[in-house]
Design an enzyme around this catalytic site. Structure first.
Site, short mmCIF file in Angstrom:
data_model
loop_
_atom_site.label_atom_id
_atom_site.label_comp_id
_atom_site.label_asym_id
_atom_site.label_seq_id
_atom_site.Cartn_x
_atom_site.Cartn_y
_atom_site.Cartn_z
N HIS A 73 6.62 105.14 -105.18
CA HIS A 73 6.92 104.57 -106.50
C HIS A 73 8.44 104.35 -106.65
CE1 HIS A 73 6.19 104.62 -111.08
NE2 HIS A 73 7.51 104.72 -111.00
N HIS A 95 10.99 100.91 -106.84
CA HIS A 95 12.03 100.61 -107.84
C HIS A 95 13.28 100.03 -107.16
CE1 HIS A 95 10.74 101.86 -111.81
NE2 HIS A 95 10.38 103.05 -111.41
O1 K1U Z 1 10.08 106.51 -111.60
C1 K1U Z 1 9.69 106.88 -112.70
O2 K1U Z 1 9.58 106.11 -113.61
C2 K1U Z 1 9.35 108.33 -112.90
C3 K1U Z 1 7.84 108.59 -112.84
C4 K1U Z 1 7.48 108.92 -111.41
C5 K1U Z 1 6.03 108.95 -111.05
C6 K1U Z 1 5.07 109.53 -111.84
C7 K1U Z 1 3.75 109.56 -111.46
C8 K1U Z 1 3.39 109.03 -110.28
C9 K1U Z 1 4.34 108.44 -109.50
C10 K1U Z 1 5.66 108.41 -109.88
C11 K1U Z 1 7.53 109.73 -113.78
O3 K1U Z 1 7.98 110.81 -113.60
S1 K1U Z 1 6.49 109.41 -115.12
C12 K1U Z 1 6.33 111.00 -115.92
C13 K1U Z 1 5.45 111.95 -115.22
O4 K1U Z 1 4.69 111.56 -114.35
C14 K1U Z 1 5.48 113.38 -115.53
C15 K1U Z 1 6.17 113.86 -116.60
C16 K1U Z 1 6.20 115.21 -116.87
C17 K1U Z 1 5.50 116.10 -116.10
C18 K1U Z 1 4.78 115.62 -115.03
C19 K1U Z 1 4.77 114.27 -114.74
ZN ZN Z 2 9.01 104.23 -112.43
#
Ligand code: K1U
Ligand code: ZN
Length: 173
Positions: free
Chosen positions: A136, A140
């Site tokens: 992911h 980006h």
């Molecule tokens: O890159 C981003 O926008 C961050 C994203 C990363 C991600 C999340 C899930 C799967 C793949 C990549 C995040 O962190 S979204 C928030 C999130 O998943 C989360 C927040 C708090 C606790 C646990 C997870």
């Molecule tokens: Zn992201």
């Protein structure tokens, strides 16, 4: 501790291809620390520099389950060396597309390479959330968002929703 504002959809900077980092300078160390502060504050498990408006190939991650024990990772110029044929679905979110979650299928396991903050080259294998997250975040760096892995109908819908919200915000709420 510096928390920087997170760039939100439909900001065009999210579509930039980020530039490689030539050397681990004090500026890069400050960037990495600000990214970790911003990621933990959000909270998120990953962040790419472009999400705070810096088009450099730097990502941060922490996929540890125990909130009390942090395992921060800073990856400079990360690249995927190998991906498994087997795929795995994971409900992904994105700090640049708040409160929107959808299942995305990606390779189940990957091997990746990066430069760490000491300038050393590291190779690592990953599965589970770490494998999903590193893919992911590297997306980006290439201007790709997780919604690009969804159907056009779903993508168009979420982009329209965030465009509307941005217009409302620009008009003063
Ligand atoms: O890159 C981003 O926008 C961050 C994203 C990363 C991600 C999340 C899930 C799967 C793949 C990549 C995040 O962190 S979204 C928030 C999130 O998943 C989360 C927040 C708090 C606790 C646990 C997870
Ligand atoms: Zn992201």
């Amino acid at each position: 501790m510096t928390i920087r504002p997170i760039v939100l959809l439909p900001d065009r900077r999210l579509r930039l291809v980020s530039e490689p980092v030539a050397a681990v300078t004090p500026e890069i160390r400050v960037l990495a620390q600000d990214m970790l502060d911003t990621m933990y504050d959000a909270p998120g498990v990953g962040l790419a520099a472009i999400q705070i408006g810096v088009a450099k190939r730097v990502i941060t991650m922490d996929v540890s389950k125990d909130e009390k024990e942090r395992h921060p990772m800073v990856l400079i110029n990360p690249e995927i060396l190998w991906s498994s044929e087997e795929k795995r679905g994971y409900e992904e979110g994105c700090l640049s597309i708040p409160e929107y979650y959808e299942e995305v299928e990606r390779p189940d396991r990957v091997r990746f390479r990066y430069t760490d903050l000491d300038g050393r080259t590291v190779e690592q294998d990953a599965d589970g959330l770490l494998a999903t997250c590193v893919q992911h975040e590297i997306d980006h760096l290439n201007g790709v968002l997780f919604i690009d892995h969804l159907s056009k109908l779903k993508r168009d819908r979420v982009v329209a929703k965030f465009k509307k919200a941005a217009k409302r915000e620009a008009a003063g709420g």
